[in-house]
Design a protein around this motif. Structure first.
Motif, short mmCIF file in Angstrom:
data_model
loop_
_atom_site.label_atom_id
_atom_site.label_comp_id
_atom_site.label_asym_id
_atom_site.label_seq_id
_atom_site.Cartn_x
_atom_site.Cartn_y
_atom_site.Cartn_z
N TYR A 140 4.22 46.83 -26.45
CA TYR A 140 5.67 46.69 -26.58
C TYR A 140 6.30 48.04 -26.28
CZ TYR A 140 4.91 42.23 -28.97
OH TYR A 140 4.54 40.95 -29.27
N ALA A 157 2.27 32.55 -26.30
CA ALA A 157 2.83 33.85 -26.68
C ALA A 157 4.29 33.91 -26.25
CB ALA A 157 2.06 35.00 -26.05
N TRP A 188 -0.32 45.61 -30.19
CA TRP A 188 -0.86 44.75 -31.26
C TRP A 188 -2.33 45.10 -31.46
CZ3 TRP A 188 -2.01 38.90 -30.26
CH2 TRP A 188 -2.58 38.34 -31.41
N GLU A 214 2.22 34.61 -20.66
CA GLU A 214 2.68 35.89 -21.21
C GLU A 214 3.51 36.72 -20.23
OE1 GLU A 214 -0.95 36.27 -24.39
OE2 GLU A 214 -1.23 37.15 -22.42
N ARG A 270 6.85 37.05 -25.28
CA ARG A 270 6.61 38.45 -24.96
C ARG A 270 7.85 39.31 -24.75
NH1 ARG A 270 3.32 41.65 -26.00
NH2 ARG A 270 3.40 42.76 -24.03
N TYR A 274 -1.55 44.16 -25.32
CA TYR A 274 -0.31 43.55 -25.79
C TYR A 274 0.71 44.63 -26.17
CZ TYR A 274 -2.32 38.91 -25.69
OH TYR A 274 -2.87 37.73 -25.27
N GLU A 289 2.92 37.96 -31.40
CA GLU A 289 3.54 37.95 -30.07
C GLU A 289 4.96 37.39 -30.23
OE1 GLU A 289 0.96 35.91 -31.00
OE2 GLU A 289 -0.54 35.78 -29.40
#
Length: 592
Positions: free
Chosen positions: A351, A160, A365, A219, A162, A349, A94
């Motif tokens: 991106y 985390a 992830w 997060e 983020r 998670y 993260e």
């Protein structure tokens, strides 16, 4: 922030889903997942986040001590060591990365090499001691080849990191977390730099309360809005993404409460696209088409309230009004199934990275998602009947109000039909101004059905002006001509028009201030509709002449304006619900 305990719980959940949408063969293979038919699997791509380099290359970091640089659009990657003392650092999954407009590359990360033991005491509802997992920032001034000495931001446990953005003013802002105690819970904090990452200022700590080793606010993701403010969405255990706003480039944050987006206990990610839209990827509270999910927590150990840990479906949505409302969620990836049972996979998670305008790279992830999405494709109908709502002030978006174009999607879904609804209305639009934009906003998008609701802005006589107007903004004859023109043009592209009469108005103090003069009849309770009623009559006549389906909103509202209007002019939530319910059977017939 995935603990072994939470990972085990998610892995143990086996759900048999009966909806057609959740069929085993949904989508197509994409690594170990199933992905949307219109997504493109990117086999060689590492996990994000990614940043652009000044020369067009890409940079990311691995889950260790290295920067990865690509010069061939992500097909191959060259490794550069980040730390002079690699035994003292380890980048957690993260993390956040940014390529600044000035050419710097900045990485924010939690240092796993300094991670202390996180031991939860079930009696005190807190950790034993104060475990450390520090937040660091490290910077490169040469495109990721060499790196400066890392800067420590804090020692507190960082659940985390983020997201990181650069504002229009040049400020760099990233999100982090801090563990708080008595009781144990997580909080969110941001850091801001106005000198290209040389020095940093910490924001106020965003503490929403809560309790548990996965309790509190966690997060966060951020985006800058058109007015310059920053919008933050945080993971919570209360079934929604929680909203915060900063008006000073991330130095102070003001909690605004839960948003309208249902979400499981998993983080979201935001991205401002080149088109101006805002992109969102997240795990919804329930599986698509269901209303249940085994609750997690609620024992004051994991969380203070039971929550969903749905991490087997990842959805996306787009906002065209600065995050006030969102388009219909679209599942883009999900864990595979065997004999109707979820396999042991997650997709969470996320991106996001816009490689070039309209080309969105989405990675995760857990699950190893690696896909490319086309903004144009996923903001379009995706094979569903495309319906466009074209109208004036009653149809236009209004803050967080669930207007009828949004509610009709939900009603149609409840009745077994999935449709794509676009809203092409503007608050001050009338048939004259709408005629100028018909081609661009409606016809070129090739809809199957177009809903037309005009009249309020056409019929209005602006007696508040100096000197007062003597006639309606759009004369009744021109109004009729424009509506017939819309119908002809819509039919010419093979689409079906639906006409709706305008809703009636009701006197309020504010409307009396502006319109309480002749020829309006202030003493008559219905005097504000003196001319609007004529436009509704003409709308009915056109529907009959042209054999166009009609939804008579005017008649449905006439005796109930006190319960159906927000401010004497615009429908409230109940009013929009009534419009959607009246429209639903007409629309069902039109899309079949």
């Amino acid at each position: 922030m995935i603990s072994p305990r939470l990972r085990a719980l998610i892995s143990s959940v086996s759900i048999v889903c009966s909806t057609a949408f959740a069929a085993e063969q949904w989508g197509k293979p994409g690594g170990e997942l199933r992905i949307h038919e219109r997504a493109v699997h990117l086999e060689s791509l590492p996990m994000g986040p990614f940043a652009k380099l000044p020369d067009g290359g890409l940079v990311t970091v691995d889950e260790s001590v290295n920067a990865l640089v690509s010069r061939d659009d992500g097909r191959t990657w060259h490794t550069n060591r980040i730390f002079a003392e690699p035994d003292k650092f380890e980048i957690r999954p993260e993390r956040a990365i940014l390529g600044t407009r000035e050419g710097m590359v900045i990485v924010a990360f939690a240092n796993n090499a300094e991670r202390g033991k996180f031991r939860w005491d079930v009696k005190t509802h807190d950790t034993r001691g104060k475990p450390h997992l520090p937040t660091y920032v490290v910077r490169s001034v040469d495109g990721g080849k060499t790196w400066e000495r890392p800067q420590k931001m804090h020692d507190d446990w960082t659940g985390a990191i983020r997201d990181m953005i650069q504002t229009r003013e040049g400020t760099i802002v990233f999100t982090s977390m801090m563990l708080r105690h008595k009781p144990g819970r997580h909080t969110v904090v941001t850091y801001a730099s106005r000198d290209d990452g040389r020095t940093w200022q910490q924001s106020n700590v965003i503490d929403l309360g809560g309790i548990g080793h996965h309790g509190g606010a966690t997060e966060a993701t951020i985006v800058q809005l058109a007015d310059g403010s920053l919008l933050m969405l945080m993971r919570s255990n209360w079934g929604k993404l929680w909203r915060c706003v900063s008006k000073d480039d991330g130095l102070t944050w003001h909690p605004m409460g839960p948003g309208t987006i249902d979400a499981s206990a998993a983080p979201a990610i935001l991205e401002r696209l080149q088109s101006g839209r805002i992109f969102l990827a997240w795990n919804r509270y329930y599986y698509e088409g269901t209303k249940d999910f085994p609750p997690y927590g609620g024992d004051d150990h994991a969380t203070g309230t039971p929550t969903s840990v749905q991490r087997r479906e990842l959805s996306i949505a787009f906002s065209e009004d600065e995050g006030r409302t969102w388009g219909e969620p679209i599942v883009v990836a999900r864990a595979p199934k065997s004999n109707g049972v979820w396999l042991n996979r997650q997709v969470a998670y996320p991106y996001v990275f816009e490689r070039r305008p309209g080309e969105i790279w989405l990675t995760s992830w857990p699950g190893g998602l690696r896909v490319k999405l086309s903004e144009e494709v996923f903001t379009g109908p995706l094979g569903r009947p495309h319906v466009i709502a074209f109208g004036d002030t009653s149809t236009a978006r209004r803050g967080n109000l669930a207007i009828y174009p949004k509610q009709i999607r939900e009603i149609m879904r409840e009745r077994g039909r999935s449709i794509h609804v676009s809203n092409a209305a503007e608050p001050m639009q009338n048939t004259a101004s709408a005629r100028k934009v018909l081609q661009d906003r409606v016809l070129r998008r090739q809809p199957r059905v177009v809903i037309l609701q005009f009249g309020i802005n056409d019929a209005a006589i602006d007696v508040w002006k100096d000197p007062p107007a003597k006639g309606s903004r759009v004369p009744i004859g021109k109004y009729e001509e424009n509506l017939r023109h819309f119908i002809a043009k819509i039919r010419a592209i093979g689409a079906r028009p639906i006409l709706m009469t305008p809703n009636p108005l009701a006197w309020t103090d504010n409307l009396k201030k502006f319109y309480g003069k002749p020829p309006y009849k202030l003493e008559d309770p219905n005097g504000i509709n003196e001319f609007l009623n004529i436009y509704a009559v003409v709308c009915r006549k056109i529907a009959a002449d042209e054999d166009v389906p009609l939804v008579d909103v005017y008649r449905a509202f006439k005796s109930r304006t006190d319960k159906l209007l927000l401010d004497g002019m615009h429908p409230n939530q109940a009013g929009h619900r009534l419009i959607a319910e009246l429209l639903a059977p007409v629309l069902l017939e039109a899309v079949d």
